[in-house]
Design an enzyme around this catalytic site. Structure first.
Site, PDB file in Angstrom:
ATOM      1  N   THR A  85      41.852  19.484  26.979  1.00  0.00           N
ATOM      2  CA  THR A  85      43.142  20.189  26.940  1.00  0.00           C
ATOM      3  C   THR A  85      44.223  19.276  27.518  1.00  0.00           C
ATOM      4  O   THR A  85      43.953  18.458  28.401  1.00  0.00           O
ATOM      5  CB  THR A  85      43.094  21.509  27.745  1.00  0.00           C
ATOM      6  N   GLY A  86      45.440  19.417  26.995  1.00  0.00           N
ATOM      7  CA  GLY A  86      46.539  18.600  27.500  1.00  0.00           C
ATOM      8  C   GLY A  86      46.301  17.121  27.295  1.00  0.00           C
ATOM      9  O   GLY A  86      46.558  16.302  28.179  1.00  0.00           O
ATOM     10  N   TYR A 267      51.195  25.691  42.198  1.00  0.00           N
ATOM     11  CA  TYR A 267      50.379  24.636  41.573  1.00  0.00           C
ATOM     12  C   TYR A 267      49.141  24.337  42.419  1.00  0.00           C
ATOM     13  O   TYR A 267      48.017  24.271  41.913  1.00  0.00           O
ATOM     14  CB  TYR A 267      51.216  23.362  41.390  1.00  0.00           C
TER      15      TYR A 267
HETATM   16  P1  NDP Z   1      50.840  15.404  32.362  1.00  0.00           P
HETATM   17  O1  NDP Z   1      52.050  16.257  32.511  1.00  0.00           O
HETATM   18  O2  NDP Z   1      51.014  14.025  31.875  1.00  0.00           O
HETATM   19  O3  NDP Z   1      49.786  16.122  31.433  1.00  0.00           O
HETATM   20  C1  NDP Z   1      49.646  17.488  31.428  1.00  0.00           C
HETATM   21  C2  NDP Z   1      49.243  17.943  30.062  1.00  0.00           C
HETATM   22  O4  NDP Z   1      49.121  19.357  30.072  1.00  0.00           O
HETATM   23  C3  NDP Z   1      50.266  17.595  28.983  1.00  0.00           C
HETATM   24  O5  NDP Z   1      49.576  17.156  27.857  1.00  0.00           O
HETATM   25  C4  NDP Z   1      50.928  18.934  28.699  1.00  0.00           C
HETATM   26  O6  NDP Z   1      51.395  19.083  27.383  1.00  0.00           O
HETATM   27  C5  NDP Z   1      49.737  19.852  28.919  1.00  0.00           C
HETATM   28  N1  NDP Z   1      50.153  21.250  29.064  1.00  0.00           N
HETATM   29  C6  NDP Z   1      51.038  21.773  29.920  1.00  0.00           C
HETATM   30  N2  NDP Z   1      51.177  23.095  29.677  1.00  0.00           N
HETATM   31  C7  NDP Z   1      50.366  23.405  28.663  1.00  0.00           C
HETATM   32  C8  NDP Z   1      50.076  24.585  27.952  1.00  0.00           C
HETATM   33  N3  NDP Z   1      50.695  25.740  28.223  1.00  0.00           N
HETATM   34  N4  NDP Z   1      49.175  24.540  26.958  1.00  0.00           N
HETATM   35  C9  NDP Z   1      48.556  23.379  26.639  1.00  0.00           C
HETATM   36  N5  NDP Z   1      48.802  22.222  27.257  1.00  0.00           N
HETATM   37  C10 NDP Z   1      49.699  22.237  28.265  1.00  0.00           C
HETATM   38  O7  NDP Z   1      50.126  15.424  33.805  1.00  0.00           O
HETATM   39  P2  NDP Z   1      48.811  14.692  34.345  1.00  0.00           P
HETATM   40  O8  NDP Z   1      48.192  13.888  33.297  1.00  0.00           O
HETATM   41  O9  NDP Z   1      49.157  14.084  35.636  1.00  0.00           O
HETATM   42  O10 NDP Z   1      47.901  15.966  34.676  1.00  0.00           O
HETATM   43  C11 NDP Z   1      46.633  16.144  34.100  1.00  0.00           C
HETATM   44  C12 NDP Z   1      45.711  16.802  35.119  1.00  0.00           C
HETATM   45  O11 NDP Z   1      45.524  15.931  36.228  1.00  0.00           O
HETATM   46  C13 NDP Z   1      46.228  18.107  35.693  1.00  0.00           C
HETATM   47  O12 NDP Z   1      45.169  19.022  35.773  1.00  0.00           O
HETATM   48  C14 NDP Z   1      46.681  17.731  37.098  1.00  0.00           C
HETATM   49  O13 NDP Z   1      46.595  18.822  37.971  1.00  0.00           O
HETATM   50  C15 NDP Z   1      45.665  16.672  37.429  1.00  0.00           C
HETATM   51  N6  NDP Z   1      46.015  15.770  38.505  1.00  0.00           N
HETATM   52  C16 NDP Z   1      47.065  14.917  38.376  1.00  0.00           C
HETATM   53  C17 NDP Z   1      47.372  14.051  39.402  1.00  0.00           C
HETATM   54  C18 NDP Z   1      48.507  13.113  39.331  1.00  0.00           C
HETATM   55  O14 NDP Z   1      48.722  12.404  40.314  1.00  0.00           O
HETATM   56  N7  NDP Z   1      49.266  13.062  38.235  1.00  0.00           N
HETATM   57  C19 NDP Z   1      46.551  14.009  40.622  1.00  0.00           C
HETATM   58  C20 NDP Z   1      45.472  14.965  40.633  1.00  0.00           C
HETATM   59  C21 NDP Z   1      45.208  15.787  39.599  1.00  0.00           C
HETATM   60  P3  NDP Z   1      52.812  18.462  26.874  1.00  0.00           P
HETATM   61  O15 NDP Z   1      52.526  17.031  26.611  1.00  0.00           O
HETATM   62  O16 NDP Z   1      53.073  19.254  25.648  1.00  0.00           O
HETATM   63  O17 NDP Z   1      53.772  18.681  27.965  1.00  0.00           O
HETATM   64 MG1  PMR Z   2      51.385  13.179  48.493  1.00  0.00          MG
HETATM   65  C1  PMR Z   2      46.730   9.783  51.713  1.00  0.00           C
HETATM   66  C2  PMR Z   2      47.911  10.148  51.453  1.00  0.00           C
HETATM   67  C3  PMR Z   2      48.402  10.841  50.266  1.00  0.00           C
HETATM   68  C4  PMR Z   2      47.859  10.953  49.012  1.00  0.00           C
HETATM   69  C5  PMR Z   2      46.575  10.376  48.488  1.00  0.00           C
HETATM   70  C6  PMR Z   2      48.739  11.765  48.247  1.00  0.00           C
HETATM   71  C7  PMR Z   2      48.514  12.156  46.918  1.00  0.00           C
HETATM   72  N1  PMR Z   2      49.815  12.089  49.030  1.00  0.00           N
HETATM   73  C8  PMR Z   2      49.633  11.539  50.283  1.00  0.00           C
HETATM   74  C9  PMR Z   2      50.464  11.639  51.381  1.00  0.00           C
HETATM   75  C10 PMR Z   2      51.722  12.211  51.376  1.00  0.00           C
HETATM   76  N2  PMR Z   2      52.302  12.832  50.318  1.00  0.00           N
HETATM   77  C11 PMR Z   2      52.632  12.240  52.498  1.00  0.00           C
HETATM   78  C12 PMR Z   2      52.347  11.646  53.872  1.00  0.00           C
HETATM   79  C13 PMR Z   2      53.752  12.893  52.077  1.00  0.00           C
HETATM   80  C14 PMR Z   2      54.993  13.197  52.881  1.00  0.00           C
HETATM   81  C15 PMR Z   2      55.983  12.129  52.789  1.00  0.00           C
HETATM   82  C16 PMR Z   2      53.552  13.248  50.713  1.00  0.00           C
HETATM   83  C17 PMR Z   2      54.480  13.928  49.934  1.00  0.00           C
HETATM   84  C18 PMR Z   2      54.217  14.367  48.628  1.00  0.00           C
HETATM   85  C19 PMR Z   2      55.077  15.149  47.787  1.00  0.00           C
HETATM   86  C20 PMR Z   2      56.440  15.634  48.071  1.00  0.00           C
HETATM   87  N3  PMR Z   2      53.024  14.117  47.944  1.00  0.00           N
HETATM   88  C21 PMR Z   2      53.121  14.738  46.775  1.00  0.00           C
HETATM   89  C22 PMR Z   2      54.339  15.364  46.647  1.00  0.00           C
HETATM   90  C23 PMR Z   2      54.365  16.001  45.379  1.00  0.00           C
HETATM   91  O1  PMR Z   2      55.266  16.675  44.874  1.00  0.00           O
HETATM   92  C24 PMR Z   2      53.037  15.774  44.706  1.00  0.00           C
HETATM   93  C25 PMR Z   2      52.329  17.088  44.625  1.00  0.00           C
HETATM   94  O2  PMR Z   2      51.996  17.702  45.592  1.00  0.00           O
HETATM   95  O3  PMR Z   2      52.080  17.518  43.409  1.00  0.00           O
HETATM   96  C26 PMR Z   2      51.375  18.746  43.363  1.00  0.00           C
HETATM   97  C27 PMR Z   2      52.309  14.878  45.669  1.00  0.00           C
HETATM   98  C28 PMR Z   2      51.077  14.260  45.607  1.00  0.00           C
HETATM   99  N4  PMR Z   2      50.555  13.493  46.620  1.00  0.00           N
HETATM  100  C29 PMR Z   2      49.348  12.984  46.226  1.00  0.00           C
HETATM  101  C30 PMR Z   2      49.080  13.445  44.907  1.00  0.00           C
HETATM  102  C31 PMR Z   2      47.859  13.100  44.125  1.00  0.00           C
HETATM  103  C32 PMR Z   2      50.135  14.228  44.551  1.00  0.00           C
HETATM  104  C33 PMR Z   2      50.313  14.910  43.218  1.00  0.00           C
HETATM  105  C34 PMR Z   2      49.367  15.284  42.296  1.00  0.00           C
HETATM  106  C35 PMR Z   2      48.522  16.513  42.299  1.00  0.00           C
HETATM  107  O4  PMR Z   2      47.976  17.016  43.250  1.00  0.00           O
HETATM  108  O5  PMR Z   2      48.330  16.920  41.207  1.00  0.00           O
END
Ligand code: NDP
Ligand code: PMR
Length: 392
Positions: A85-86, A267
């Site tokens: 998905t996605g 989220y």
């Molecule tokens: P993206 O936004 O690049 O990908 C998300 C995908 O989900 C897109 O293809 C989007 O479609 C699709 N999507 C959103 N809403 C719907 C819907 N209603 N129906 C079908 N598809 C939908 O994000 P990421 O690749 O970063 O995220 C992928 C996964 O990885 C998520 O589960 C996220 O939580 C997880 N993840 C991401 C991290 C990160 O750092 N980015 C870290 C940890 C986990 P469209 O292209 O049409 O918008």
């Molecule tokens: Mg985070 C070990 C430190 C670490 C890691 C691995 C992440 C991953 N982040 C870390 C630390 C911090 N982050 C710290 C110290 C801060 C405060 C400055 C910080 C802030 C922050 C924000 C505002 N981080 C974020 C955000 C987001 O909006 C992102 C989020 O929560 O998305 C849900 C995010 C993230 N940090 C990560 C990862 C993997 C994310 C986003 C992806 C996710 O969970 O899907």
């Protein structure tokens, strides 16, 4: 906070599994010897499929998992069939590409925007015979059901399902809702996937592929045993009064714990639900079906579309912050290789595991936070979710 800096201390302390490289591991996969009972179940499978295919609107021919016609007379594995998905961007697209490139997988890209998905597949050089785009909008339970029907009618087997799609609305002041009136983040990321995987479980059970897997993408930010998981607002499901009320904002809160709407928290809460659901699937179905249930944190893929709704300054600073300060950054390509391992690597067949990778990109079984591994919460999420999606 004993496990605090997951990415730092836990990764350093954990005893890492040997990571079989993707290409090498797939070639191990190729030669599979099957017992006579497997042949019987193949025959049964064939008959069942034949019936289904004749009834189907759209038909394709289905090969059994083992083809016997290789030139050397060796048994070779048919192409695996995986739904992602996605898959139109970020992690999903990178995984689709990694799997398609091996030539050993047919990827069903389950996406809400058909054209975007087609273009994305082309842009990364996926060749036509290795993928199919199918429409799926996880923010509509009707769309999920339609997708499942179309997939069943296609006659394709289902070997692996990857629940990857997600939305993240960190700047939303007000909640938005799915077609069914459920808060969008939990509705899409958790409930849409919950219905999808429940409806497709039987197809996976029927698959004759040697390793069947259901993977639900989790995240570090839903785990409060990490530094990242302690950045406010923290994930917390509370007593789930909001979820029980349907997250509709009318007679219930839009947040699982019953609190005020907060897009970032919604989220993170949805990610806890993802990780709890994987474990509940494992407890209910692993022994009976042999399916591997897994979740993962692929690393911080700071460049993806997930952050599209964040403020521009965040999008500018987040990648260098993750690259140089937290060192949690991972490229889209690398994250795709990681998820592709969870799909197909023979060394990652253990069920009920939340996978992570260390700095050398070796996989290890990570520990989930107390809440994300709470057995009674997992059961409660499951039972309430069943009601919300119309399965109970
Ligand atoms: P993206 O936004 O690049 O990908 C998300 C995908 O989900 C897109 O293809 C989007 O479609 C699709 N999507 C959103 N809403 C719907 C819907 N209603 N129906 C079908 N598809 C939908 O994000 P990421 O690749 O970063 O995220 C992928 C996964 O990885 C998520 O589960 C996220 O939580 C997880 N993840 C991401 C991290 C990160 O750092 N980015 C870290 C940890 C986990 P469209 O292209 O049409 O918008
Ligand atoms: Mg985070 C070990 C430190 C670490 C890691 C691995 C992440 C991953 N982040 C870390 C630390 C911090 N982050 C710290 C110290 C801060 C405060 C400055 C910080 C802030 C922050 C924000 C505002 N981080 C974020 C955000 C987001 O909006 C992102 C989020 O929560 O998305 C849900 C995010 C993230 N940090 C990560 C990862 C993997 C994310 C986003 C992806 C996710 O969970 O899907």
């Amino acid at each position: 906070m004993t496990l605090q800096a997951t990415s730092f201390s836990v990764q350093n302390l954990a005893s890492f599994k040997d990571s079989t490289l993707f290409g090498a591991s797939l070639s191990d996969h190729r030669q599979v010897s099957f017992s006579s009972s497997a042949s019987k179940s193949q025959t049964k499978e064939f008959r069942r499929k034949a019936l289904r295919v004749t009834q189907a609107v759209a038909t394709t021919t289905q090969a059994p998992a083992v083809n016997r016609a290789s030139p050397e007379g060796k048994k070779t594995l048919r192409k695996g069939s995986v739904i992602i998905t996605g898959a139109s961007s970020g992690l999903g697209l990178a995984t689709a590409k990694a799997l398609a490139e091996t030539g050993k997988w047919h990827v069903i890209m389950a996406c809400r925007d058909f054209l975007k998905a087609e273009r994305a597949a082309k842009s990364v050089g996926m060749s036509k015979e290795n993928y199919t785009v199918m429409h799926l909008d996880l923010a509509s339970l009707d769309s999920v059901r339609q997708f499942v029907n179309s997939f069943k009618q296609s006659g394709r087997p289902l070997d692996v399902l990857v629940c990857n799609a997600a939305v993240y609305q960190p700047t939303a002041k007000e909640p938005t809702f799915t077609a069914d009136g459920i808060e969008l983040s939990v509705g899409t990321n958790h409930l849409g996937h919950f219905l999808l995987s429940r409806l497709l479980l039987d197809d996976m059970k029927e698959s004759d592929y040697p390793s069947k897997r259901l993977i639900i993408v989790g995240s570090i930010t839903g785990n409060t045993n990490t530094l990242a998981g302690n950045v406010p607002p923290k994930a917390n499901l509370g007593d789930m009064r909001g979820l029980a009320g349907g997250l509709n904002g009318l007679n219930s809160s839009t947040m699982i714990d019953g609190g005020e709407f907060d897009g970032a928290k919604a989220y993170k809460d949805s990610k806890i639900c993802n990780m709890l659901t994987m474990q509940e699937f494992h407890r209910r179905y692993h022994e009976e079906t042999g399916i591997t249930f897994a979740s993962l944190y692929p690393g911080c893929i700071a460049t993806t579309g997930l952050f599209r709704e964040h403020i521009p300054l965040f999008r500018l600073l987040f990648p260098p912050f993750q690259k140089y300060i937290t060192k949690g950054y991972v490229s889209e390509e690398e994250s795709g290789n990681r998820l592709a391992q969870v799909v197909s690597d023979p060394s990652l067949t253990k069920s009920g595991v939340y996978w992570s990778w260390n700095k050398d990109s070796a996989s290890f079984e990570n520990q989930l936070s107390e809440e994300a591994s709470d057995v009674s919460k997992a059961r409660k999420v499951w039972e309430i979710s069943e009601k919300l999606v119309g399965l109970a």
